[in-house]
Design an enzyme around this catalytic site. Structure first.
Site, PDB file in Angstrom:
ATOM      1  N   PHE A 125       0.862  -1.181   0.000  1.00 20.93           N
ATOM      2  CA  PHE A 125       0.000   0.000   0.000  1.00 20.93           C
ATOM      3  C   PHE A 125       0.902   1.236   0.000  1.00 20.93           C
ATOM      4  O   PHE A 125       1.842   1.315   0.786  1.00 20.93           O
ATOM      5  CB  PHE A 125      -0.885  -0.030   1.255  1.00 20.93           C
ATOM      6  CG  PHE A 125      -1.979   0.988   1.262  1.00 20.93           C
ATOM      7  CD1 PHE A 125      -3.236   0.674   0.753  1.00 20.93           C
ATOM      8  CD2 PHE A 125      -1.771   2.259   1.776  1.00 20.93           C
ATOM      9  CE1 PHE A 125      -4.257   1.614   0.766  1.00 20.93           C
ATOM     10  CE2 PHE A 125      -2.790   3.203   1.786  1.00 20.93           C
ATOM     11  CZ  PHE A 125      -4.032   2.876   1.289  1.00 20.93           C
ATOM     12  N   ASP A 194       1.496  -4.476   8.829  1.00 22.53           N
ATOM     13  CA  ASP A 194       0.303  -3.654   8.615  1.00 22.53           C
ATOM     14  C   ASP A 194      -0.919  -4.576   8.599  1.00 22.53           C
ATOM     15  O   ASP A 194      -1.063  -5.413   7.706  1.00 22.53           O
ATOM     16  CB  ASP A 194       0.440  -2.881   7.292  1.00 22.53           C
ATOM     17  CG  ASP A 194      -0.638  -1.817   7.142  1.00 22.53           C
ATOM     18  OD1 ASP A 194      -1.763  -2.053   7.631  1.00 22.53           O
ATOM     19  OD2 ASP A 194      -0.355  -0.763   6.535  1.00 22.53           O
ATOM     20  N   TYR A 219     -11.221   2.051  10.248  1.00 24.07           N
ATOM     21  CA  TYR A 219     -12.425   2.362   9.451  1.00 24.07           C
ATOM     22  C   TYR A 219     -12.784   1.312   8.410  1.00 24.07           C
ATOM     23  O   TYR A 219     -13.758   1.454   7.705  1.00 24.07           O
ATOM     24  CB  TYR A 219     -12.295   3.741   8.783  1.00 24.07           C
ATOM     25  CG  TYR A 219     -11.074   3.966   7.919  1.00 24.07           C
ATOM     26  CD1 TYR A 219     -10.993   3.436   6.636  1.00 24.07           C
ATOM     27  CD2 TYR A 219     -10.008   4.736   8.381  1.00 24.07           C
ATOM     28  CE1 TYR A 219      -9.874   3.658   5.849  1.00 24.07           C
ATOM     29  CE2 TYR A 219      -8.881   4.957   7.601  1.00 24.07           C
ATOM     30  CZ  TYR A 219      -8.824   4.415   6.339  1.00 24.07           C
ATOM     31  OH  TYR A 219      -7.717   4.628   5.553  1.00 24.07           O
ATOM     32  N   LYS A 220     -11.993   0.237   8.335  1.00 24.90           N
ATOM     33  CA  LYS A 220     -12.322  -0.832   7.376  1.00 24.90           C
ATOM     34  C   LYS A 220     -13.221  -1.861   8.079  1.00 24.90           C
ATOM     35  O   LYS A 220     -14.376  -1.584   8.337  1.00 24.90           O
ATOM     36  CB  LYS A 220     -11.035  -1.427   6.812  1.00 24.90           C
ATOM     37  CG  LYS A 220     -10.336  -0.423   5.896  1.00 24.90           C
ATOM     38  CD  LYS A 220      -8.936  -0.830   5.488  1.00 24.90           C
ATOM     39  CE  LYS A 220      -8.357   0.244   4.563  1.00 24.90           C
ATOM     40  NZ  LYS A 220      -6.919   0.350   4.637  1.00 24.90           N
ATOM     41  N   ARG A 368     -12.142  -4.354  -7.121  1.00 24.83           N
ATOM     42  CA  ARG A 368     -12.130  -5.003  -5.806  1.00 24.83           C
ATOM     43  C   ARG A 368     -13.549  -5.138  -5.277  1.00 24.83           C
ATOM     44  O   ARG A 368     -14.298  -4.166  -5.276  1.00 24.83           O
ATOM     45  CB  ARG A 368     -11.345  -4.140  -4.801  1.00 24.83           C
ATOM     46  CG  ARG A 368      -9.903  -4.481  -4.671  1.00 24.83           C
ATOM     47  CD  ARG A 368      -9.256  -3.848  -3.460  1.00 24.83           C
ATOM     48  NE  ARG A 368      -9.871  -2.609  -2.964  1.00 24.83           N
ATOM     49  CZ  ARG A 368      -9.439  -1.938  -1.909  1.00 24.83           C
ATOM     50  NH1 ARG A 368      -8.401  -2.374  -1.238  1.00 24.83           N
ATOM     51  NH2 ARG A 368     -10.034  -0.826  -1.521  1.00 24.83           N
TER      52      ARG A 368
END
Ligand SMILES: *Cc1c(COP(=O)(O)O)cnc(C)c1O
Length: 409
Positions: A125, A194, A219-220, A368
């Site tokens: 990422f 991560d 927040y995921k 995705r």
């Protein structure tokens, strides 16, 4: 389109189905993007309102003590610790993943003597690489990139940290934490993991794998709200020596002693920098509580069943239209989303959104779709499969130009 009976039967026997009522989702939307931003838990609004009206509005600054606001980052951290196999004092909720990467990478450097190298996967990422590169620009680190599959073997006597995502944000491929931390240890290096795409989605046990440091996203899959606080994990064996670059007053042992010199708080709390955002902490707490109650093992099991259903129901159409699966075919080897490659992936994602199926697009060519199981039904996944099939058959994705691509995809 009406679901066949065998799909309805899957929903009827789904013991996680009642969780759906605990989330706010717009009618008519099949939300396959919880891997990017989880939806609001039904209790979040009233919980924030309660904090504003009954605590902040009534007790003002006294709330820091009276409502224990000052310990919120530890309280949320302790709950997240349960999801990742850590002890309560090893996890604290704070800042963003990006800021926490700076903290944890600098913590490794503070423990690594002359070693300065941060080894990072070349498909990581971007923010993870940006933060490592920033440390390098300030002369504090050297950054070397290697393919994800070769990362473990690439560590040398110069390596301070191997930085990698447990679940890759694009392909959802799971890295073996044990293998990576063994490789790091053999080279005398440490791991910074991560956990953004694994926390709340798949089982994680950082201490069983002897991970050194980790960061993760609120927040995921934790449904903590847009820009929710992230978290830091620091293994207890490093607590007595670790330092970091954002050592601010809230990580001090006694912030209200207002001492000139920094004395770190014991445990992960020293990774606090400034004043924690209490309203955001309250929202995150609500999200984490719902996921902890459901149990990550059960959630992952349903997520695998949902993504396998989607794959089998779209196989013919995908093969005919060249939508290539980028994720591992073995469901045990991937997190909670699926990635597909197609030259017109952006057009497909837009046509799906127009058809009521919200996934996302990752440049340059990746579609995705997330299968967050706390609020998705088998019926919705079957319907989403039919809609993808019809988007591909109609071919209208071919005419959706990139001109209407927003800043956020
Ligand atoms: C979502 C995500 C982030 C987000 O970082 P923020 O600084 O919190 O915006 C970082 N790393 C990975 C791997 C992610 O998936």
């Amino acid at each position: 389109m009406i679901c066949p009976d065998w799909v309805t039967a899957l929903d009827e026997s789904d013991t996680l189905a009642p969780l759906r009522a605990g989330f706010v989702l717009p009618a008519g939307c099949i939300y396959l993007n919880g891997n990017s931003l989880g939806p609001p838990p039904a209790g979040t609004g009233s919980r924030i309102a309660g904090c504003v009206m009954d605590e902040w509005g009534r007790d003002l600054v006294a709330s820091w003590n009276r409502h224990n606001w000052i310990r919120k980052p530890d309280q949320v951290g302790a709950l997240i610790a349960q999801l990742i196999g850590a002890s309560p004092e090893e996890v604290v909720a704070t800042c963003s993943v990006s800021a926490n990467l700076l903290k944890t990478l600098s913590a490794v450097l503070s423990l690594s003597g002359a070693r300065k190298e941060v080894l990072i996967s070349d498909d990581e990422f971007p923010t993870d690489g940006y933060i490592a590169d920033a440390l390098a620009r300030f002369g504090m680190a050297q950054v070397r990139r290697a393919p994800r599959a070769q990362l473990a073997a690439a560590a040398t006597g110069d390596t301070a940290a191997i930085l990698f995502s447990h679940v890759n944000y694009r392909t959802a491929e799971i890295a073996n934490l044990r293998t990576m931390s063994d490789a790091a240890r053999r080279a005398g290096a440490m791991t910074v993991v991560d956990l953004s795409h694994s926390t709340g989605a798949i089982p994680v046990d950082v201490n069983a794998a002897e991970v050194d440091f980790a960061v993760g996203c609120g927040y995921k899959y934790l449904n903590g709200g847009p820009g929710a606080p992230a978290f830091v994990f620091a293994a207890s064996r490093h607590h007595h020596r670790m330092d970091h670059l954002l050592a601010g007053w809230m990580g001090h042992s006694e912030p209200f002693a207002f001492e000139a010199g920094y004395r770190p708080h014991p445990g992960a709390r020293r990774f606090l920098s400034g004043t924690p955002p209490i309203l955001a902490m309250v929202a995150l707490l609500e999200g984490v509580e719902r996921i902890a109650e459901a149990g990550v093992e059960r959630l992952w099991q349903k997520s695998r069943a949902l993504s396998e259903l989607f794959l089998s129901e779209t196989r013919t159409a995908r093969e005919r239209h060249g939508l290539e699966l980028l994720s591992p075919t073995d469901p045990m080897a991937r997190g909670s989303h699926l990635a597909f490659r197609h030259d017109r992936a952006f057009g497909i994602s837009q046509a799906l959104i127009a058809a009521g199926v919200m996934g996302d697009f990752r440049a340059p060519d990746c579609l995705r779709l997330g299968f967050a199981p706390a609020y998705l039904s088998y019926g919705e996944i079957w319907t989403a499969a039919r809609r993808l099939e019809s988007v591909l058959e109609r071919g209208d994705y071919l005419s959706s130009g990139d001109a209407d691509r927003g800043v956020v995809t």
